[in-house]
Write a protein that holds these residues in place. Structure first.
Motif, PDB file in Angstrom:
ATOM      1  N   TYR A  46      39.931   7.685  40.481  1.00 16.62           N
ATOM      2  CA  TYR A  46      40.808   8.564  39.702  1.00 16.62           C
ATOM      3  C   TYR A  46      41.189   7.926  38.368  1.00 16.62           C
ATOM      4  CZ  TYR A  46      45.411  10.303  38.258  1.00 16.62           C
ATOM      5  OH  TYR A  46      46.471  10.747  37.532  1.00 16.62           O
ATOM      6  N   GLN A  47      41.520   6.640  38.394  1.00 15.07           N
ATOM      7  CA  GLN A  47      41.927   5.962  37.166  1.00 15.07           C
ATOM      8  C   GLN A  47      40.775   5.894  36.167  1.00 15.07           C
ATOM      9  OE1 GLN A  47      43.554   2.087  37.795  1.00 15.07           O
ATOM     10  NE2 GLN A  47      43.937   1.695  35.634  1.00 15.07           N
ATOM     11  N   SER A  48      39.563   5.645  36.661  1.00 16.12           N
ATOM     12  CA  SER A  48      38.404   5.582  35.763  1.00 16.12           C
ATOM     13  C   SER A  48      38.158   6.925  35.094  1.00 16.12           C
ATOM     14  CB  SER A  48      37.158   5.153  36.547  1.00 16.12           C
ATOM     15  OG  SER A  48      37.348   3.876  37.125  1.00 16.12           O
ATOM     16  N   ARG A  49      38.287   8.008  35.888  1.00 15.17           N
ATOM     17  CA  ARG A  49      38.064   9.341  35.322  1.00 15.17           C
ATOM     18  C   ARG A  49      39.098   9.675  34.259  1.00 15.17           C
ATOM     19  NH1 ARG A  49      39.465  14.368  38.957  1.00 15.17           N
ATOM     20  NH2 ARG A  49      41.495  13.687  38.199  1.00 15.17           N
ATOM     21  N   GLU A  50      40.378   9.393  34.554  1.00 19.09           N
ATOM     22  CA  GLU A  50      41.435   9.724  33.608  1.00 19.09           C
ATOM     23  C   GLU A  50      41.376   8.836  32.360  1.00 19.09           C
ATOM     24  OE1 GLU A  50      43.506  12.379  33.920  1.00 19.09           O
ATOM     25  OE2 GLU A  50      42.110  12.774  35.555  1.00 19.09           O
ATOM     26  N   THR A  51      40.945   7.587  32.532  1.00 15.34           N
ATOM     27  CA  THR A  51      40.810   6.698  31.378  1.00 15.34           C
ATOM     28  C   THR A  51      39.735   7.219  30.429  1.00 15.34           C
ATOM     29  OG1 THR A  51      41.507   4.801  32.718  1.00 15.34           O
ATOM     30  CG2 THR A  51      40.346   4.330  30.658  1.00 15.34           C
ATOM     31  N   SER A  52      38.643   7.735  30.998  1.00 14.12           N
ATOM     32  CA  SER A  52      37.577   8.289  30.157  1.00 14.12           C
ATOM     33  C   SER A  52      38.037   9.535  29.407  1.00 14.12           C
ATOM     34  CB  SER A  52      36.360   8.627  31.017  1.00 14.12           C
ATOM     35  OG  SER A  52      36.676   9.643  31.955  1.00 14.12           O
ATOM     36  N   ARG A  53      39.067  10.210  29.917  1.00 18.88           N
ATOM     37  CA  ARG A  53      39.613  11.395  29.262  1.00 18.88           C
ATOM     38  C   ARG A  53      40.713  11.049  28.265  1.00 18.88           C
ATOM     39  NH1 ARG A  53      40.395  15.597  34.367  1.00 18.88           N
ATOM     40  NH2 ARG A  53      38.179  15.850  34.880  1.00 18.88           N
ATOM     41  N   GLY A  54      41.087   9.776  28.212  1.00 16.05           N
ATOM     42  CA  GLY A  54      42.117   9.367  27.281  1.00 16.05           C
ATOM     43  C   GLY A  54      43.514   9.313  27.877  1.00 16.05           C
ATOM     44  N   TYR A  55      43.619   9.349  29.196  1.00 18.71           N
ATOM     45  CA  TYR A  55      44.928   9.302  29.853  1.00 18.71           C
ATOM     46  C   TYR A  55      45.050   8.051  30.733  1.00 18.71           C
ATOM     47  CZ  TYR A  55      44.952  14.228  28.505  1.00 18.71           C
ATOM     48  OH  TYR A  55      44.889  15.392  27.799  1.00 18.71           O
ATOM     49  N   GLY A  56      44.599   6.930  30.223  1.00 20.03           N
ATOM     50  CA  GLY A  56      44.601   5.694  30.996  1.00 20.03           C
ATOM     51  C   GLY A  56      45.992   5.212  31.353  1.00 20.03           C
ATOM     52  N   GLY A  57      46.947   5.323  30.403  1.00 18.10           N
ATOM     53  CA  GLY A  57      48.304   4.861  30.665  1.00 18.10           C
ATOM     54  C   GLY A  57      48.987   5.610  31.791  1.00 18.10           C
ATOM     55  N   PRO A  58      49.078   6.943  31.721  1.00 30.21           N
ATOM     56  CA  PRO A  58      49.669   7.689  32.825  1.00 30.21           C
ATOM     57  C   PRO A  58      48.933   7.500  34.142  1.00 30.21           C
ATOM     58  CG  PRO A  58      49.531   9.058  30.869  1.00 30.21           C
ATOM     59  CD  PRO A  58      48.784   7.798  30.565  1.00 30.21           C
ATOM     60  N   ALA A  59      47.605   7.404  34.106  1.00 32.14           N
ATOM     61  CA  ALA A  59      46.840   7.211  35.338  1.00 32.14           C
ATOM     62  C   ALA A  59      47.181   5.878  35.985  1.00 32.14           C
ATOM     63  CB  ALA A  59      45.343   7.296  35.046  1.00 32.14           C
ATOM     64  N   ARG A  60      47.361   4.844  35.156  1.00 31.86           N
ATOM     65  CA  ARG A  60      47.728   3.538  35.694  1.00 31.86           C
ATOM     66  C   ARG A  60      49.095   3.590  36.370  1.00 31.86           C
ATOM     67  NH1 ARG A  60      45.550  -0.791  37.903  1.00 31.86           N
ATOM     68  NH2 ARG A  60      47.091  -2.469  37.993  1.00 31.86           N
ATOM     69  N   ALA A  61      50.020   4.354  35.797  1.00 32.28           N
ATOM     70  CA  ALA A  61      51.343   4.503  36.409  1.00 32.28           C
ATOM     71  C   ALA A  61      51.251   5.198  37.769  1.00 32.28           C
ATOM     72  CB  ALA A  61      52.259   5.297  35.470  1.00 32.28           C
ATOM     73  N   VAL A  62      50.377   6.198  37.876  1.00 31.92           N
ATOM     74  CA  VAL A  62      50.169   6.887  39.149  1.00 31.92           C
ATOM     75  C   VAL A  62      49.626   5.924  40.194  1.00 31.92           C
ATOM     76  CG1 VAL A  62      48.815   8.679  40.304  1.00 31.92           C
ATOM     77  CG2 VAL A  62      49.840   9.142  38.088  1.00 31.92           C
ATOM     78  N   VAL A  63      48.613   5.149  39.828  1.00 33.42           N
ATOM     79  CA  VAL A  63      47.989   4.208  40.756  1.00 33.42           C
ATOM     80  C   VAL A  63      48.994   3.162  41.222  1.00 33.42           C
ATOM     81  CG1 VAL A  63      46.227   2.429  40.976  1.00 33.42           C
ATOM     82  CG2 VAL A  63      45.686   4.578  39.826  1.00 33.42           C
ATOM     83  N   ASP A  64      49.737   2.580  40.295  1.00 35.90           N
ATOM     84  CA  ASP A  64      50.725   1.562  40.655  1.00 35.90           C
ATOM     85  C   ASP A  64      51.798   2.130  41.575  1.00 35.90           C
ATOM     86  OD1 ASP A  64      49.354  -0.225  39.103  1.00 35.90           O
ATOM     87  OD2 ASP A  64      50.676  -0.070  37.370  1.00 35.90           O
ATOM     88  N   SER A  65      52.211   3.373  41.311  1.00 37.37           N
ATOM     89  CA  SER A  65      53.241   3.999  42.137  1.00 37.37           C
ATOM     90  C   SER A  65      52.757   4.191  43.569  1.00 37.37           C
ATOM     91  CB  SER A  65      53.652   5.343  41.525  1.00 37.37           C
ATOM     92  OG  SER A  65      54.582   6.008  42.340  1.00 37.37           O
ATOM     93  N   CYS A  66      51.530   4.653  43.735  1.00 37.28           N
ATOM     94  CA  CYS A  66      50.987   4.881  45.074  1.00 37.28           C
ATOM     95  C   CYS A  66      50.797   3.578  45.841  1.00 37.28           C
ATOM     96  CB  CYS A  66      49.660   5.625  44.971  1.00 37.28           C
ATOM     97  SG  CYS A  66      49.799   7.315  44.352  1.00 37.28           S
ATOM     98  N   ILE A  67      50.272   2.569  45.177  1.00 32.91           N
ATOM     99  CA  ILE A  67      50.050   1.284  45.843  1.00 32.91           C
ATOM    100  C   ILE A  67      51.376   0.640  46.224  1.00 32.91           C
ATOM    101  CG2 ILE A  67      49.154  -1.049  45.519  1.00 32.91           C
ATOM    102  CD1 ILE A  67      46.934   0.120  43.817  1.00 32.91           C
ATOM    103  N   ASP A  68      52.364   0.725  45.335  1.00 36.45           N
ATOM    104  CA  ASP A  68      53.679   0.160  45.641  1.00 36.45           C
ATOM    105  C   ASP A  68      54.329   0.895  46.816  1.00 36.45           C
ATOM    106  OD1 ASP A  68      56.044  -1.577  44.860  1.00 36.45           O
ATOM    107  OD2 ASP A  68      56.949   0.418  44.657  1.00 36.45           O
ATOM    108  N   ALA A  69      54.166   2.219  46.880  1.00 40.51           N
ATOM    109  CA  ALA A  69      54.727   2.985  47.991  1.00 40.51           C
ATOM    110  C   ALA A  69      54.085   2.574  49.313  1.00 40.51           C
ATOM    111  CB  ALA A  69      54.546   4.481  47.750  1.00 40.51           C
ATOM    112  N   ALA A  70      52.769   2.382  49.319  1.00 42.16           N
ATOM    113  CA  ALA A  70      52.083   1.954  50.544  1.00 42.16           C
ATOM    114  C   ALA A  70      52.542   0.569  50.980  1.00 42.16           C
ATOM    115  CB  ALA A  70      50.574   1.966  50.316  1.00 42.16           C
ATOM    116  N   ARG A  71      52.735  -0.320  50.011  1.00 44.12           N
ATOM    117  CA  ARG A  71      53.202  -1.669  50.355  1.00 44.12           C
ATOM    118  C   ARG A  71      54.598  -1.623  50.971  1.00 44.12           C
ATOM    119  NH1 ARG A  71      56.659  -4.832  47.997  1.00 44.12           N
ATOM    120  NH2 ARG A  71      56.775  -3.466  46.162  1.00 44.12           N
TER     121      ARG A  71
END
Length: 422
Positions: A46-71
């Protein structure tokens, strides 16, 4: 463990039972780690796809939020298990096995609320009135009463969970009863650990810990002759959807504050989809707030906001499509159902679509517009039934359908309707 608990519910816990359940829990944690690894792979894509579209910053926030929630979910599950083991000497085999299966079920089927469980219990135990804020489908309505039922500071006292309507109370009670019984349909029936009291249905027992009811019916109960006795037997009252501030919600609050001294008042836990900064109705409650109960940003509204879309853009696109269907001569003239992410979008779409129809007099007399969501009462649902030769355009809430009680309502949508386009 089943044989030990069946032999005597009063027997003290055996070390072998604790060891067997600890082995089960280790397998559950391993399964959770496997799921987390798979989730990280999907998040990376998901992050790779969004980064290619120019939304790397918000995508990174989504990924970090999900991983932190799982932890945090994993850490919370292990902490609660350690507390259970430490307290096992004071429990019977039956009590220990019931709680142990429940903790494993929560880690197998994690909701975002699990990652905040310790913080929620700390707030409720330290404050007489507390406010918990979380978005739709974050798990606050179904998980918080379960956490409180297992919390030691309430000492097994009765918990009332109040919602807007009888329909929502029935749906939520069914779901929480199944989850509280660890998914066991034999014991996950309303009337055992989870009860329900409405004008039509009363299902409780001596084992009931949480009772679901509507604000209106609960107000009638506490203002009756036995109202004072009822309130004195309640340890905690959970008040859901306080951001809507209905008439009976305010009546219940004022009655408790006016007629009960602080020492005899039950704890009040207020659940809201909005924070005090977002909604003046919530700010007016002036309660100590826990506002960090927002699910990871895979919520439709939040994710679309990151990608450049807004609530207005979503509703406008759906309205344009519905108007195109109405204007098309190729259609048969049936009803149209439009699904939207949440109740907020439904309200906006109904208002804007009705405004468009008023500008077109040829459509106005032939079309009825309805909004449908899980917060509606039984009388509101009756208005949806076909009553004349009209085309109906229905805007329906799809986000968090199970938790908001859309199951039985969605059956009423298609009954008697000539659905042409979804």
């Amino acid at each position: 463990p089943a044989q030990a608990s069946a032999s005597s519910t009063q027997a003290s816990i055996d070390d072998r039972i604790v060891d067997q359940f600890s082995q089960h829990m280790a397998k559950v944690v391993k399964e959770f780690d496997t799921k987390t690894s798979r989730m990280k792979i999907i998040l990376g894509m998901y992050q790779s796809r969004e980064t290619s579209r120019g939304y790397g910053g918000p995508a990174r926030a989504v990924v970090d939020s999900c991983i932190d929630a799982a932890r945090r979910q994993r850490e919370t599950g292990q902490i609660m298990w350690q507390k259970l083991i430490a307290n096992s000497a004071n429990m019977t085999a039956f009590e220990f096995s019931a709680v142990a299966w429940r903790e494993m079920y929560r880690l197998r089927n994690p909701r975002h609320t699990l990652s905040k469980r310790i913080d929620i219990e700390r707030l409720v135990s330290s404050e007489h009135i507390s406010l918990i804020c979380g978005g739709y489908a974050s798990g606050k309505s179904s998980q918080v009463p379960q956490f409180l039922a297992d919390a030691p500071f309430l000492n097994g006292s009765l918990i009332y969970h109040l919602v807007s309507s009888e329909v929502e109370a029935e749906c939520l009670a069914d779901r929480v009863a199944l989850e509280y019984a660890s998914g066991n349909s034999k014991f996950g029936r309303v009337g055992l650990s989870i009860g329900l009291i409405t004008p039509r249905i009363t299902k409780t027992s001596k084992y009931t810990r949480v009772i679901f009811s509507s604000y209106q019916h609960f107000f009638k109960m506490i203002t009756s002759e036995d109202g004072s006795q009822l309130l004195s037997s309640i340890g905690c009252i959970v008040m859901d959807d306080v951001q809507n501030r209905s008439k009976y919600l305010d009546l219940v609050l004022s009655w408790i504050h006016q007629y009960l001294v602080p020492e005899k008042q039950p704890r009040l836990v207020l659940l809201s989809a909005d924070t005090p900064a977002q909604n003046p109705n919530v700010a007016a409650l002036n309660a100590p707030a826990f506002t960090d109960l927002h699910k990871p940003s895979f919520d439709v509204r939040i994710m679309n906001t990151h990608c450049g879309y807004t609530t207005a853009a979503i509703t406008d696109a759906v309205i344009r499509l519905a108007l195109q269907v109405l204007a098309s001569t190729e259609r048969s003239g049936g009803d149209i159902i439009c699904f939207l992410p949440s109740k907020d979008e439904v309200d906006v779409a109904v208002y804007n679509f009705s405004r468009h129809l008023r500008l077109k007099t040829d459509h106005q007399a032939k079309i009825k517009v309805f909004g449908l969501h899980g917060k509606q009462s039984v009388s509101d649902r009756r208005d949806l039934r076909p009553t004349g030769p009209f085309r109906r355009v229905i805007f329906c809430d799809l986000s968090g359908a199970a938790s908001q009680g859309l199951g039985p309502i969605s059956c009423d949508i298609t009954r008697g309707f000539n659905v042409e386009m979804v």
